[in-house]
Design a protein around this motif. Structure first.
Motif, PDB file in Angstrom:
ATOM      1  N   ALA A  49       0.820  -1.206   0.000  1.00 31.03           N
ATOM      2  CA  ALA A  49       0.000   0.000   0.000  1.00 31.03           C
ATOM      3  C   ALA A  49       0.856   1.259   0.000  1.00 31.03           C
ATOM      4  CB  ALA A  49      -0.926   0.005   1.215  1.00 31.03           C
ATOM      5  N   GLY A  50       1.905   1.266   0.811  1.00 32.99           N
ATOM      6  CA  GLY A  50       2.755   2.445   0.859  1.00 32.99           C
ATOM      7  C   GLY A  50       3.430   2.728  -0.468  1.00 32.99           C
ATOM      8  N   LEU A  51       3.968   1.676  -1.092  1.00 28.78           N
ATOM      9  CA  LEU A  51       4.617   1.838  -2.386  1.00 28.78           C
ATOM     10  C   LEU A  51       3.652   2.359  -3.445  1.00 28.78           C
ATOM     11  CD1 LEU A  51       6.648  -1.489  -2.414  1.00 28.78           C
ATOM     12  CD2 LEU A  51       7.647   0.802  -2.467  1.00 28.78           C
ATOM     13  N   ILE A  52       2.468   1.750  -3.483  1.00 29.69           N
ATOM     14  CA  ILE A  52       1.487   2.124  -4.505  1.00 29.69           C
ATOM     15  C   ILE A  52       0.955   3.527  -4.253  1.00 29.69           C
ATOM     16  CG2 ILE A  52      -0.783   1.555  -5.460  1.00 29.69           C
ATOM     17  CD1 ILE A  52      -0.112  -1.406  -4.791  1.00 29.69           C
ATOM     18  N   ALA A  53       0.688   3.854  -2.987  1.00 33.30           N
ATOM     19  CA  ALA A  53       0.101   5.154  -2.673  1.00 33.30           C
ATOM     20  C   ALA A  53       1.047   6.297  -2.963  1.00 33.30           C
ATOM     21  CB  ALA A  53      -0.334   5.186  -1.211  1.00 33.30           C
ATOM     22  N   ASP A  54       2.354   6.124  -2.725  1.00 30.24           N
ATOM     23  CA  ASP A  54       3.302   7.180  -3.058  1.00 30.24           C
ATOM     24  C   ASP A  54       3.516   7.291  -4.564  1.00 30.24           C
ATOM     25  OD1 ASP A  54       3.893   8.357  -0.616  1.00 30.24           O
ATOM     26  OD2 ASP A  54       5.449   6.898  -0.118  1.00 30.24           O
ATOM     27  N   ARG A  55       3.223   6.215  -5.287  1.00 28.40           N
ATOM     28  CA  ARG A  55       3.418   6.246  -6.737  1.00 28.40           C
ATOM     29  C   ARG A  55       2.164   6.685  -7.483  1.00 28.40           C
ATOM     30  NH1 ARG A  55       3.849   7.102 -11.097  1.00 28.40           N
ATOM     31  NH2 ARG A  55       5.078   6.182 -12.775  1.00 28.40           N
ATOM     32  N   TRP A  56       0.985   6.157  -7.076  1.00 30.98           N
ATOM     33  CA  TRP A  56      -0.245   6.412  -7.831  1.00 30.98           C
ATOM     34  C   TRP A  56      -1.348   7.113  -7.042  1.00 30.98           C
ATOM     35  CZ3 TRP A  56       1.941   1.389  -9.231  1.00 30.98           C
ATOM     36  CH2 TRP A  56       2.497   1.395 -10.510  1.00 30.98           C
ATOM     37  N   GLY A  57      -1.112   7.421  -5.804  1.00 28.47           N
ATOM     38  CA  GLY A  57      -2.103   8.191  -5.057  1.00 28.47           C
ATOM     39  C   GLY A  57      -2.700   7.424  -3.894  1.00 28.47           C
ATOM     40  N   TRP A  88       0.313  15.473  -2.004  1.00 22.61           N
ATOM     41  CA  TRP A  88       0.846  14.446  -2.893  1.00 22.61           C
ATOM     42  C   TRP A  88       0.731  14.886  -4.357  1.00 22.61           C
ATOM     43  CZ3 TRP A  88      -1.490  11.531  -6.798  1.00 22.61           C
ATOM     44  CH2 TRP A  88      -0.661  10.535  -7.339  1.00 22.61           C
ATOM     45  N   LEU A  89      -0.397  15.457  -4.737  1.00 22.24           N
ATOM     46  CA  LEU A  89      -0.565  15.926  -6.116  1.00 22.24           C
ATOM     47  C   LEU A  89       0.518  16.937  -6.487  1.00 22.24           C
ATOM     48  CD1 LEU A  89      -4.463  16.348  -6.175  1.00 22.24           C
ATOM     49  CD2 LEU A  89      -3.140  14.692  -7.514  1.00 22.24           C
TER      50      LEU A  89
END
Length: 447
Positions: free
Chosen positions: A73-81, A200-201
């Protein structure tokens, strides 16, 4: 005016209360999922004739799912939101939880609990870093601590479900698990209510979208419009994921990263050593199943003032001091529980241990997202939460194997030692975050 400056100037408003309720509902059901297994375990142990070691493996299965879910989740959230990760995580949890209610053997039960754990781990790792990015520094510790406090409502709900449904019916445990899948209805609410994080955006180069989201929040609060102002160079989306782990262990971040891992492993091991085995350990000590469930409800209710007392101290003392203080008090409570010789003493020290361990979590969930930069905030929180789940995986297995040899006192003596290790790690290596913006905190590392 930059995106972060505009966020810092927002008053605490109805918008933030809505975020608190939305994110809190997610944590409430995460707590429900984590706690219901403790009440299901005695029933399925009898149904499938499981040994304590098999029961420990079953208890660890969900935590293995948590580990994978939190890490990814952390990897995906920093990459795709952040927003989409939350919604997919909730759907995965509901599917696995519902499927586990229909299992006919303990092997399939392990698989479905792992699936539910994937969703729960991803969701619990992402809610705090995601929503904390909307909150000004003067409210952030109290907000995130209160957010984590919703876990306690899930634990109390699990205790009530376990007490009401499981002892009186052979299939009561199935009904209890099926009811934990109800939060699927939250998906519709989240889809309508949750914007993507402007911080993040902005950091990934989608400044116009960040401005649009923040302008909508400002209009809702009746604040004047602000012209869009471009900020700096964004992070490179094609290379960020491959470098996320190495950046966490870079010279600038290594100390806080390792400190966060030790802290999470300490508190999570102790937490699940206590709560996942509580009814079973009480029964092994001579309590009836109904009596042990009644004690468990009282001990779970003590979580609520534990969390929300720490919400106050998060701002009054700061997150670091709150965590150290509550960990020290939890260590003393664990020693008292291990030495308790009467049912009254077991209840009193159980209540205190519940109070202080959950107060620690209110500090930990507020503190961890603060110490990582925006580009790595979800990854930092996700890896800390995931490695914390190593403690949760180990706890049911270790307690199941150790209890016949060391007994009640040995189990809680071990808990006290591990809590001491967590307190020492943050005391020596944890930065102070009291009344500081997210950008100022991570600026100390040169990030």
């Amino acid at each position: 005016m930059t995106i972060s400056e505009r966020l810092e100037q927002l008053p605490f408003s109805r918008f933030h209360y809505k975020l608190l309720l939305v994110g809190g509902a997610g944590y409430c059901f995460d707590g429900l999922d984590g706690a219901i297994l403790a009440f299901v375990m005695p029933a399925i142990q009898h149904l499938w004739g499981l040994s304590l070691s098999q029961l420990g493996l079953l208890g660890s299965s969900a935590f293995l799912g948590y580990f994978i879910g939190a890490l990814c989740a952390g990897l995906i959230a920093d990459r795709w939101g952040r927003r989409s990760v939350m919604m997919w995580a909730l759907a995965c949890y509901c599917l696995g939880s519902l499927a586990s209610a229909f299992c006919t053997n303990w092997h399939s039960f392990i698989l479905t609990r792992m699936i539910a754990g994937l969703g729960t781990g991803a969701e619990s790792a992402i809610i705090a870093p995601y929503l904390s990015e909307f909150v000004p520094r003067r409210y952030r510790g109290a907000f995130t601590g209160a957010l984590a406090g919703f876990f306690s409502f899930g634990f109390v709900a699990a205790a009530l479900l376990g007490y009401a449904l499981i002892p009186g019916s052979a299939d009561g445990w199935r009904w209890a698990l099926a009811l934990t899948a109800c939060p699927v209805i939250l998906l519709l609410w989240w889809r309508r209510s949750l914007p993507e994080s402007p911080r993040w955006l902005q950091i990934v180069g989608r400044g116009q979208e960040a401005h649009a989201v923040l302008s909508g929040i400002e209009r809702e609060l009746g604040r004047p419009s602000v012209a869009y102002e471009a900020e700096g160079a964004p992070s490179s989306p094609c290379t960020r994921m491959s470098k996320q782990f190495t950046q966490l262990l870079s010279a600038r971040l290594r100390k806080v990263t390792v400190m966060s891992w030790l802290l999470w492993m300490s508190i999570t091991f102790s937490y699940y050593a206590f709560f996942s085995w509580l009814p079973t350990l009480l029964i092994a000590r001579g309590f009836t199943i109904a009596h042990s469930f009644g004690f468990s409800i009282a001990i779970y209710v003590a979580q609520i003032p534990g969390y929300f007392s720490a919400v106050y101290f998060n701002e009054a003392w700061g997150r670091k001091a709150t965590i150290v203080g509550y960990l020290a008090a939890a260590m003393v409570s664990a020693l008292g529980l291990g030495m308790a010789s009467s049912s009254t003493a077991v209840l009193v020290f159980g209540l205190l241990l519940s109070f202080f361990m959950n107060g620690t979590y209110a500090g930990v969930y507020a503190y961890t997202p603060e110490i990582f930069p925006t580009s790595l905030r979800a990854t930092g929180m996700g890896t800390a939460s995931a490695l914390g789940r190593v403690g949760a995986i180990a706890a049911p297995l270790l307690i199941g194997a150790a209890y016949p040899k060391v007994g009640f006192a040995g189990v809680f003596g071990l808990t006290a030692v591990i809590l001491f290790g967590g307190a020492l790690s943050i005391l020596l290596f944890g930065p102070s975050t009291k009344n500081r913006s997210l950008e100022a905190i991570t600026g100390d590392y040169g990030v």
